[in-house]
Design a protein around this motif. Structure first.
Motif, PDB file in Angstrom:
ATOM      1  N   LEU A 346       3.805 -20.615  38.918  1.00 44.90           N
ATOM      2  CA  LEU A 346       3.733 -21.439  37.713  1.00 44.90           C
ATOM      3  C   LEU A 346       2.477 -22.298  37.767  1.00 44.90           C
ATOM      4  O   LEU A 346       2.251 -23.011  38.740  1.00 44.90           O
ATOM      5  CB  LEU A 346       4.972 -22.326  37.581  1.00 44.90           C
ATOM      6  CG  LEU A 346       6.318 -21.606  37.470  1.00 44.90           C
ATOM      7  CD1 LEU A 346       7.448 -22.616  37.368  1.00 44.90           C
ATOM      8  CD2 LEU A 346       6.342 -20.659  36.283  1.00 44.90           C
ATOM      9  N   ARG A 347       1.681 -22.220  36.723  1.00 47.84           N
ATOM     10  CA  ARG A 347       0.418 -22.952  36.649  1.00 47.84           C
ATOM     11  C   ARG A 347       0.453 -23.887  35.448  1.00 47.84           C
ATOM     12  O   ARG A 347       0.942 -23.513  34.379  1.00 47.84           O
ATOM     13  CB  ARG A 347      -0.732 -21.946  36.506  1.00 47.84           C
ATOM     14  CG  ARG A 347      -2.060 -22.499  36.074  1.00 47.84           C
ATOM     15  CD  ARG A 347      -3.091 -21.372  35.975  1.00 47.84           C
ATOM     16  NE  ARG A 347      -4.319 -21.824  35.341  1.00 47.84           N
ATOM     17  CZ  ARG A 347      -4.695 -21.500  34.097  1.00 47.84           C
ATOM     18  NH1 ARG A 347      -3.919 -20.726  33.357  1.00 47.84           N
ATOM     19  NH2 ARG A 347      -5.826 -21.953  33.600  1.00 47.84           N
ATOM     20  N   ILE A 348      -0.025 -25.105  35.633  1.00 46.62           N
ATOM     21  CA  ILE A 348      -0.202 -26.031  34.518  1.00 46.62           C
ATOM     22  C   ILE A 348      -1.690 -26.030  34.194  1.00 46.62           C
ATOM     23  O   ILE A 348      -2.493 -26.578  34.955  1.00 46.62           O
ATOM     24  CB  ILE A 348       0.292 -27.445  34.865  1.00 46.62           C
ATOM     25  CG1 ILE A 348       1.764 -27.405  35.278  1.00 46.62           C
ATOM     26  CG2 ILE A 348       0.106 -28.372  33.663  1.00 46.62           C
ATOM     27  CD1 ILE A 348       2.300 -28.716  35.802  1.00 46.62           C
ATOM     28  N   PRO A 349      -2.085 -25.375  33.090  1.00 45.66           N
ATOM     29  CA  PRO A 349      -3.511 -25.272  32.770  1.00 45.66           C
ATOM     30  C   PRO A 349      -4.150 -26.640  32.584  1.00 45.66           C
ATOM     31  O   PRO A 349      -3.475 -27.666  32.408  1.00 45.66           O
ATOM     32  CB  PRO A 349      -3.519 -24.469  31.466  1.00 45.66           C
ATOM     33  CG  PRO A 349      -2.219 -23.731  31.470  1.00 45.66           C
ATOM     34  CD  PRO A 349      -1.249 -24.657  32.134  1.00 45.66           C
ATOM     35  N   GLY A 350      -5.480 -26.666  32.591  1.00 42.93           N
ATOM     36  CA  GLY A 350      -6.225 -27.915  32.520  1.00 42.93           C
ATOM     37  C   GLY A 350      -5.874 -28.770  31.329  1.00 42.93           C
ATOM     38  O   GLY A 350      -5.884 -30.001  31.412  1.00 42.93           O
ATOM     39  N   ALA A 351      -5.578 -28.145  30.198  1.00 41.15           N
ATOM     40  CA  ALA A 351      -5.224 -28.923  29.003  1.00 41.15           C
ATOM     41  C   ALA A 351      -3.853 -29.566  29.115  1.00 41.15           C
ATOM     42  O   ALA A 351      -3.532 -30.493  28.367  1.00 41.15           O
ATOM     43  CB  ALA A 351      -5.275 -28.033  27.768  1.00 41.15           C
ATOM     44  N   GLY A 352      -3.025 -29.094  30.059  1.00 46.36           N
ATOM     45  CA  GLY A 352      -1.698 -29.673  30.258  1.00 46.36           C
ATOM     46  C   GLY A 352      -0.739 -29.371  29.129  1.00 46.36           C
ATOM     47  O   GLY A 352      -1.015 -28.590  28.219  1.00 46.36           O
ATOM     48  N   SER A 353       0.445 -29.996  29.189  1.00 48.07           N
ATOM     49  CA  SER A 353       1.460 -29.953  28.132  1.00 48.07           C
ATOM     50  C   SER A 353       2.093 -28.585  27.944  1.00 48.07           C
ATOM     51  O   SER A 353       2.792 -28.360  26.960  1.00 48.07           O
ATOM     52  CB  SER A 353       0.882 -30.443  26.797  1.00 48.07           C
ATOM     53  OG  SER A 353       0.412 -31.768  26.929  1.00 48.07           O
ATOM     54  N   ARG A 354       1.865 -27.678  28.862  1.00 49.27           N
ATOM     55  CA  ARG A 354       2.556 -26.391  28.845  1.00 49.27           C
ATOM     56  C   ARG A 354       2.597 -25.845  30.262  1.00 49.27           C
ATOM     57  O   ARG A 354       1.872 -26.323  31.154  1.00 49.27           O
ATOM     58  CB  ARG A 354       1.888 -25.391  27.904  1.00 49.27           C
ATOM     59  CG  ARG A 354       0.437 -25.059  28.227  1.00 49.27           C
ATOM     60  CD  ARG A 354      -0.143 -24.123  27.176  1.00 49.27           C
ATOM     61  NE  ARG A 354      -1.593 -24.059  27.208  1.00 49.27           N
ATOM     62  CZ  ARG A 354      -2.297 -23.092  27.801  1.00 49.27           C
ATOM     63  NH1 ARG A 354      -1.659 -22.140  28.442  1.00 49.27           N
ATOM     64  NH2 ARG A 354      -3.609 -23.104  27.761  1.00 49.27           N
ATOM     65  N   VAL A 355       3.423 -24.857  30.470  1.00 47.26           N
ATOM     66  CA  VAL A 355       3.595 -24.236  31.778  1.00 47.26           C
ATOM     67  C   VAL A 355       3.339 -22.747  31.620  1.00 47.26           C
ATOM     68  O   VAL A 355       3.879 -22.110  30.707  1.00 47.26           O
ATOM     69  CB  VAL A 355       5.015 -24.480  32.329  1.00 47.26           C
ATOM     70  CG1 VAL A 355       5.212 -23.742  33.648  1.00 47.26           C
ATOM     71  CG2 VAL A 355       5.271 -25.972  32.498  1.00 47.26           C
ATOM     72  N   GLU A 356       2.539 -22.197  32.513  1.00 51.20           N
ATOM     73  CA  GLU A 356       2.213 -20.772  32.461  1.00 51.20           C
ATOM     74  C   GLU A 356       2.887 -20.055  33.625  1.00 51.20           C
ATOM     75  O   GLU A 356       2.659 -20.393  34.791  1.00 51.20           O
ATOM     76  CB  GLU A 356       0.701 -20.588  32.552  1.00 51.20           C
ATOM     77  CG  GLU A 356       0.246 -19.134  32.571  1.00 51.20           C
ATOM     78  CD  GLU A 356      -1.246 -19.024  32.793  1.00 51.20           C
ATOM     79  OE1 GLU A 356      -1.994 -19.109  31.797  1.00 51.20           O
ATOM     80  OE2 GLU A 356      -1.671 -18.866  33.968  1.00 51.20           O
ATOM     81  N   CYS A 357       3.721 -19.057  33.309  1.00 54.58           N
ATOM     82  CA  CYS A 357       4.309 -18.200  34.341  1.00 54.58           C
ATOM     83  C   CYS A 357       3.397 -16.999  34.519  1.00 54.58           C
ATOM     84  O   CYS A 357       3.258 -16.168  33.621  1.00 54.58           O
ATOM     85  CB  CYS A 357       5.711 -17.747  33.953  1.00 54.58           C
ATOM     86  SG  CYS A 357       6.441 -16.621  35.174  1.00 54.58           S
TER      87      CYS A 357
END
Length: 467
Positions: A346-357
């Motif tokens: 799980l990654r939280i991209p630089g822009a934040g406010s979402r979660v990437e699986c």
């Protein structure tokens, strides 16, 4: 990518939208006036592959009322006996999509019903049920999926190669020449997507020769799952017309990067649409406490989730640190989360406010994958789970002892391991229902056993004349 997204009514043709609230007869009249002659009541099997019946447009009202029947026993993952009554498709009129490559035909995503009630083992219905759980908690699940795939041509000897003969760099990621060489079919695909109102905002040449990615607008999870399902169908049809093959196999080449289908997720307030993963102070690249709980739920069930988001034997040849290639694979291998660090599941991209699986791949059934990820995340919220400290280092480079000290455990290494984790985790049966869970487990165990019964080229090359 917008964290909340805008849910627009779908386009029936470039520039034309189907108004909301139409009756079946009004929809038939409008479609017929556009030149639509056939309607498809479409649903997916266990693999997320479209199945359908076609009716002349004059029969659209009957189709919308459930006239089209299907024998579930003839399909993978529609658990019925040959003696059972047939299931019926109830198309979702809001999903109506005129085929860009065949404008006389309209496609509609459908939910299966049996005896007038929702069929428990319908993939789309399973996602609808979990969305209902979220709605009762005052939440809406927003989802964006990054579609990675290979586009290949077959030689006279049957071998596969990238569509462009010049696509042969050692490091082809973001290669402009490869992109331009493929722009004819890419332009047709992107124009079709935008004509349907999907809001493509980026596309590029990916890290493997012949590999591409398209990125389009965030939306409600059901809309996104419908679009990913239709996208795979559309990409295959458009590339086929150029004499090419679009492949969503996770790892078609041992020496090239595999194709993921990164799921970018957030939860919004059901009423206001406010992104609830945004930190209250708006700080940095992280997520709110609710987002952390969502992450914790997914990490808790990660081994079982793998069977659904990475559902093939081939999927686990992508989920390795380093294979038969130079450099790292960029694939997530460890059950952890972190910032812009791509070694985490799980990654939280630089822009934040979402979660990437990042563990999901392009072979997954998007309805089942979204349903399982959402259900696990909701459990984390209900129980107030804590995901622990994020992993901020390159986990590929850590020794086994360092990983153990940090509590970094590996995702399943094989489909067999993942399926047994799914079978042992109650969440799978809660989400799928007993019949679908048993069908899924049985089919995937057979797939794993069949794989081990096959003789590979690697085996014959290694052993045929060794002794």
């Amino acid at each position: 990518m917008s964290a909340t997204g805008v849910m627009e009514p779908p386009c029936l043709a470039p520039g034309l939208r189907l108004p909301e609230g139409l009756s079946a007869e009004e929809a038939r009249t409008q479609l017929a006036a556009q030149g639509v002659r056939y309607a498809l009541a479409s649903f997916v099997d266990l693999h997320g592959v479209c199945k359908a019946k076609a009716v002349p447009i004059a029969h659209l009202p009957a189709m919308l009322a459930g006239s089209e029947l299907f024998t579930g026993a003839a399909l993978d993952g529609v658990p019925q006996d040959v003696s059972d009554d047939e299931v019926a498709t109830l198309p979702d009129l809001s999903s109506a999509t005129v085929l860009p490559w065949r404008p006389d035909t309209v496609w509609m995503a459908s939910t299966l019903h049996l005896h007038g009630q929702p069929f428990e083992a319908c993939s789309r219905g399973i996602l609808e049920r979990v969305r209902g759980q979220a709605a009762r908690m005052g939440l809406r699940f927003h989802l964006g999926v990054e579609t990675e795939f290979f586009v290949l041509k077959r030689g006279a000897d049957g071998s596969l190669a990238p569509a462009s003969s010049s696509d042969s760099l050692e490091k082809p990621c973001y290669d402009l020449r490869g992109l331009l060489d493929n722009l004819d079919w890419l332009d047709e695909l992107v124009q079709a997507m935008n004509g349907l109102g999907w809001g493509v905002y980026s596309f590029d040449h990916e890290d493997g020769n012949g590999q591409f990615e398209t990125d389009f607008g965030y939306a409600d999870a059901l809309i996104t799952a419908d679009r990913v399902t239709f996208f795979r169908l559309m990409a295959r049809e458009i590339t086929r017309r150029h004499g090419l093959i679009a492949s969503f196999m996770p790892k078609p080449f041992a020496d090239r990067t595999g194709s993921g289908a990164h799921f970018n997720m957030s939860l919004a307030d059901l009423e206001s649409g406010t992104n609830l993963f945004t930190p209250a102070d708006g700080a940095g690249s992280w997520v709110s406490p609710l987002g952390r709980q969502f992450i914790a739920g997914i990490l808790r069930h990660a081994p079982a989730l793998c069977a659904v988001i990475a559902p093939t034997v081939n999927s686990y040849k992508r989920l390795v640190v380093q294979g038969s290639m130079s450099g790292f694979t960029w694939a997530p291998v460890f059950i952890c989360y972190g910032n812009n660090n791509r070694t985490n599941m799980l990654r939280i991209p630089g822009a934040g406010s979402r979660v990437e699986c990042r563990a999901a791949d392009s072979s997954c059934n998007p309805y089942l994958a979204a349903a399982m990820l959402l259900a696990a995340g909701l459990e984390g919220i209900r129980e107030g789970l804590d995901p622990g400290e994020p992993n901020l280092v390159n986990a590929y480079r850590l020794s086994p002892e360092e990983r153990e000290a940090r509590g970094l455990h590996a995702l399943p290494r094989t489909l067999g391991e993942a399926v047994e984790a799914f079978a042992a985790d109650p969440l799978g049966r809660e989400v799928f229902g007993e019949a679908m869970a048993e069908a899924f487990i049985s089919f995937k165990r057979q797939e794993w056993a069949s794989y081990h019964g096959a003789i590979s080229r690697w085996e014959t090359e290694r052993y045929l004349e060794l002794f």
